[in-house]
Design a protein around this motif. Structure first.
Motif, PDB file in Angstrom:
ATOM      1  N   ALA A 456     -26.106  23.693 161.962  1.00 25.99           N
ATOM      2  CA  ALA A 456     -26.716  24.773 161.188  1.00 25.99           C
ATOM      3  C   ALA A 456     -28.206  24.585 161.074  1.00 25.99           C
ATOM      4  O   ALA A 456     -28.988  25.565 161.137  1.00 25.99           O
ATOM      5  CB  ALA A 456     -26.080  24.835 159.798  1.00 25.99           C
ATOM      6  N   ILE A 465     -29.435  31.605 162.581  1.00 23.34           N
ATOM      7  CA  ILE A 465     -28.716  31.903 161.332  1.00 23.34           C
ATOM      8  C   ILE A 465     -29.747  32.092 160.238  1.00 23.34           C
ATOM      9  O   ILE A 465     -30.913  31.662 160.344  1.00 23.34           O
ATOM     10  CB  ILE A 465     -27.731  30.778 160.946  1.00 23.34           C
ATOM     11  CG1 ILE A 465     -28.486  29.464 160.712  1.00 23.34           C
ATOM     12  CG2 ILE A 465     -26.630  30.627 161.985  1.00 23.34           C
ATOM     13  CD1 ILE A 465     -27.597  28.335 160.188  1.00 23.34           C
ATOM     14  N   ASN A 466     -29.315  32.761 159.160  1.00 23.34           N
ATOM     15  CA  ASN A 466     -30.240  32.979 158.041  1.00 23.34           C
ATOM     16  C   ASN A 466     -30.207  31.794 157.078  1.00 23.34           C
ATOM     17  O   ASN A 466     -29.407  30.852 157.219  1.00 23.34           O
ATOM     18  CB  ASN A 466     -29.913  34.287 157.320  1.00 23.34           C
ATOM     19  CG  ASN A 466     -28.468  34.310 156.830  1.00 23.34           C
ATOM     20  OD1 ASN A 466     -27.915  33.281 156.452  1.00 23.34           O
ATOM     21  ND2 ASN A 466     -27.860  35.503 156.831  1.00 23.34           N
ATOM     22  N   GLU A 469     -26.807  31.005 155.150  1.00 26.80           N
ATOM     23  CA  GLU A 469     -25.825  30.210 155.890  1.00 26.80           C
ATOM     24  C   GLU A 469     -26.244  28.739 155.959  1.00 26.80           C
ATOM     25  O   GLU A 469     -25.419  27.834 155.881  1.00 26.80           O
ATOM     26  CB  GLU A 469     -25.659  30.788 157.299  1.00 26.80           C
ATOM     27  CG  GLU A 469     -25.015  32.166 157.315  1.00 26.80           C
ATOM     28  CD  GLU A 469     -25.026  32.774 158.696  1.00 26.80           C
ATOM     29  OE1 GLU A 469     -24.044  33.432 159.042  1.00 26.80           O
ATOM     30  OE2 GLU A 469     -26.028  32.579 159.417  1.00 26.80           O
ATOM     31  N   TYR A 470     -27.561  28.534 156.122  1.00 27.87           N
ATOM     32  CA  TYR A 470     -28.068  27.156 156.121  1.00 27.87           C
ATOM     33  C   TYR A 470     -27.802  26.471 154.783  1.00 27.87           C
ATOM     34  O   TYR A 470     -27.363  25.316 154.743  1.00 27.87           O
ATOM     35  CB  TYR A 470     -29.562  27.153 156.426  1.00 27.87           C
ATOM     36  CG  TYR A 470     -30.223  25.825 156.201  1.00 27.87           C
ATOM     37  CD1 TYR A 470     -30.182  24.834 157.157  1.00 27.87           C
ATOM     38  CD2 TYR A 470     -30.898  25.574 154.994  1.00 27.87           C
ATOM     39  CE1 TYR A 470     -30.790  23.604 156.932  1.00 27.87           C
ATOM     40  CE2 TYR A 470     -31.516  24.358 154.768  1.00 27.87           C
ATOM     41  CZ  TYR A 470     -31.448  23.369 155.734  1.00 27.87           C
ATOM     42  OH  TYR A 470     -32.042  22.140 155.519  1.00 27.87           O
ATOM     43  N   ILE A 472     -25.507  27.133 152.590  1.00 27.10           N
ATOM     44  CA  ILE A 472     -24.067  26.889 152.413  1.00 27.10           C
ATOM     45  C   ILE A 472     -23.661  25.604 153.132  1.00 27.10           C
ATOM     46  O   ILE A 472     -22.933  24.762 152.589  1.00 27.10           O
ATOM     47  CB  ILE A 472     -23.260  28.093 152.917  1.00 27.10           C
ATOM     48  CG1 ILE A 472     -23.482  29.302 151.998  1.00 27.10           C
ATOM     49  CG2 ILE A 472     -21.775  27.745 152.984  1.00 27.10           C
ATOM     50  CD1 ILE A 472     -22.813  30.574 152.506  1.00 27.10           C
TER      51      ILE A 472
END
Length: 508
Positions: A456, A465-466, A469-470, A472
């Motif tokens: 990630a 990825i945004n 998401e990182y 999380i």
């Protein structure tokens, strides 16, 4: 002549009793040990404490432990006193009296019309020759009770040691959690710096910075919470050690093995068998059962006869006795006035003995003082006393019945202790096994979350990825790392409990 022999023999006995009594009093005064006499080892609280030092401080400062020590001393005194019941008792009494008017002269046993002052002195002794074996059985009962209280003291020590071990491991656990939280803060800070460079370079949207700053604030809050938890754990440890809350302490880390690499080296049955042989609460229950059995024998002894030997030396003084006494020494004759014992005259309504003039040959008159009269009136006596219980309103019967009930109660109490030990061992073993399983699962989770976060992080760096998401992925990794620390120390504590049941030192 026989009376003189008896008196000489009785004097020797009384002298021996006085010597033994005095020796016991001196020995007891010199040999008594109090809690204040015990030296306290000093510990430098400015240096980090290991588990052994922490346990030592708690044992010295714990008030429940001091109470248990006092109970042992009290039971020890009862036991020692019961052993002295086998020896004769010795007592001395003295009295001073005054009698006015018509009285019986204590010296001559004649009626006199005068005021009399008199003294009586008595030295007496008594010993139980046979008392239905109650003294012997009471000594055995008190000895068993003393041993049971000593085991209670050991059980209290064990409880204190376990509580210290738990508090100590909680402090270590929270210290590692702080380190994990700091690593989280540092990782977020570094990621925020990289993201700022990417935003400046135009490779990343500026909105990603807001999410990272929010994540950084969350990580800093987690660090503060971890620090607060450490302070709470340190306070709990200081309370167990009975130290003031403002006392600064530090603890040394322990070498904690990997729970996934080894299994406990004993089965549940082996741990249980070792526990019932070594745990002081089990031994105390057995000793109390044996003491209750001796109490039944003590109660049964009341049915048997009791034989006592009593003896005493008596003397007396009376002011009505003559101040002079005729002593036959062959030196000549002496004329004395002696009140008649059988002839009296009435004067003003008062009966007065007739005074006879008596000539006594071959003697002289000497002063008959206070101590001369005490020596003259000295006498000794011995007697045996036998008491045979025939009917005691069923007191002995119900005392025996109650003693048997108490014996059965202690037996059931021993069974309860045995059942509690079995349940505690089984629960501790399954807790240890489950804790080891949780550690292995958590370790695998950390490895998986670390790989997921690595991917990630790489994708976030290239904008695949945004930031949500990182974050999380990072939160999952942080949470799994914290769980790993907690499960590791939970396993260590569960292992320490099993070591305790296996009679192994907690400090290793």
């Amino acid at each position: 002549m026989k009376m003189n022999k008896y008196m000489i023999y009785f004097r020797k006995i009384m002298g021996m009793l006085l010597l033994v009594t005095a020796s016991f009093v001196v020995a007891n005064a010199q040999g008594r040990v109090t809690l204040q006499d015990q030296p306290n080892a000093t510990v430098n609280l400015d240096e980090p404490l290991d588990l052994e030092e922490s346990i030592g401080i708690a044992l010295r400062n714990n008030p429940q432990l001091k109470q248990a020590e006092l109970q042992v001393q009290s039971n020890g005194n009862i036991y020692e006193q019961s052993k002295w019941q086998r020896w004769p008792s010795l007592s001395f009494s003295a009295s001073q009296g005054f009698s006015l008017g018509r009285n019986v002269d204590p010296f001559t046993n004649q009626f006199v019309q005068q005021n009399i002052a008199f003294n009586n002195y008595q030295l007496g002794s008594s010993v139980v020759l046979f008392g239905g074996f109650q003294t012997q059985n009471t000594i055995k009962q008190n000895s068993l009770t003393l041993q049971a209280s000593q085991k209670d003291l050991a059980a209290t020590r064990n409880d204190v040691m376990l509580n210290v071990a738990l508090g100590y491991l909680q402090v270590l656990s929270n210290q590692e959690l702080i380190e994990v939280a700091r690593q989280q803060v540092e990782a977020t800070r570094l990621q925020l710096e990289r993201s700022q460079r990417l935003v400046q370079a135009g490779s990343l949207a500026e909105s990603a910075l807001f999410d990272l700053r929010a994540q950084q604030a969350n990580d800093e809050l987690s660090l503060v919470n971890a620090q607060n938890n450490l302070e709470s754990a340190q306070l709990s440890l200081k309370q167990v050690m009975n130290l003031p809350g403002n006392q600064e302490i530090r603890v040394e880390p322990m070498n904690v093995g990997d729970p996934s690499l080894r299994a406990y080296d004993a089965t549940v049955q082996e741990i249980f068998e070792t526990a019932i042989q070594n745990l002081p609460q089990m031994q105390a229950a057995k000793l109390r059962t044996a003491a209750a059995a001796q109490a039944v024998e003590v109660a049964r002894g009341a049915r048997l006869p009791t034989l006592l030997l009593n003896g005493g030396v008596n003397t007396a003084y009376s002011s009505a006795a003559p101040r002079e006494r005729f002593v036959a020494d062959g030196s000549g004759s002496r004329t004395m006035e002696v009140p008649s014992a059988s002839r009296f005259i009435m004067t003003n309504g008062i009966r007065v003995p007739v005074v006879d003039v008596v000539t006594i040959p071959n003697g002289a008159v000497r002063q008959f003082g206070y101590f001369d009269q005490l020596d003259f009136n000295r006498n000794a006596s011995f007697n045996f006393s036998l008491r045979v219980p025939i009917f005691t309103n069923y007191q002995t019967r119900y005392q025996i019945s109650n003693a048997r009930i108490q014996q059965m109660n202690t037996e059931y109490q021993g069974q309860i202790v045995l059942l509690q030990i079995r349940q505690n061992v089984e629960q501790a073993y399954i807790d240890m096994s489950n804790s080891a399983k949780r550690y292995v699962a958590t370790l695998n989770q950390v490895q998986a979350q670390a790989e997921a976060f690595r991917v990630a992080e790489s994708r976030f760096g290239v904008g695949a990825i945004n930031s949500a998401e990182y974050n999380i992925a990072k939160a999952n990794l942080d949470r799994s790392r914290a769980n790993l620390v907690q499960t590791k120390y939970d396993y260590v504590f569960r292992t320490k409990i099993l070591d305790f049941y296996m009679n192994r030192p907690l400090t290793e």
